[in-house]
Scaffold this motif. Sequence first.
Motif: not given
Length: 136
Positions: A66-77
Amino acid sequence: MFIPLALIAFWPSPVDQPVSGQLSVVLQFLHRHGIPWWFNYQFVEAAANVLLFIPVGFVGSLAFPAKRWWQIGAFGLLISGCIELGQLLFLHERFASPSDIVTNTSGAVIGALLAALAAQTQKRPAAFRQRASKKQ
């Protein structure tokens, strides 16, 4: 997946230290044989950081669909920031780098986008089969 990442991130000395001499020799050989000079140690290091975090983004997208790409990017950050902070505070032979945070986050975003692309291509054949069965 996270165990190799943790080992690389928190190894007491730079992980490329044992091969840095050989890498320099290989890069010099490649440059003499036509590879552009921008393909240097910094490029290889940045590419390795991106590649290291692509699985984080890919698996993160599969784990949290359900997470968008930018939310996964924030997780990576967040993960990358914690790694760099850990290196700064606890690993005196390593050094924290803002550019590592950028490249790691980029890898997570690329992984998330690849997972979205894979999910999209999985849906297409099902849609085609569904339309084909309706026509019969």
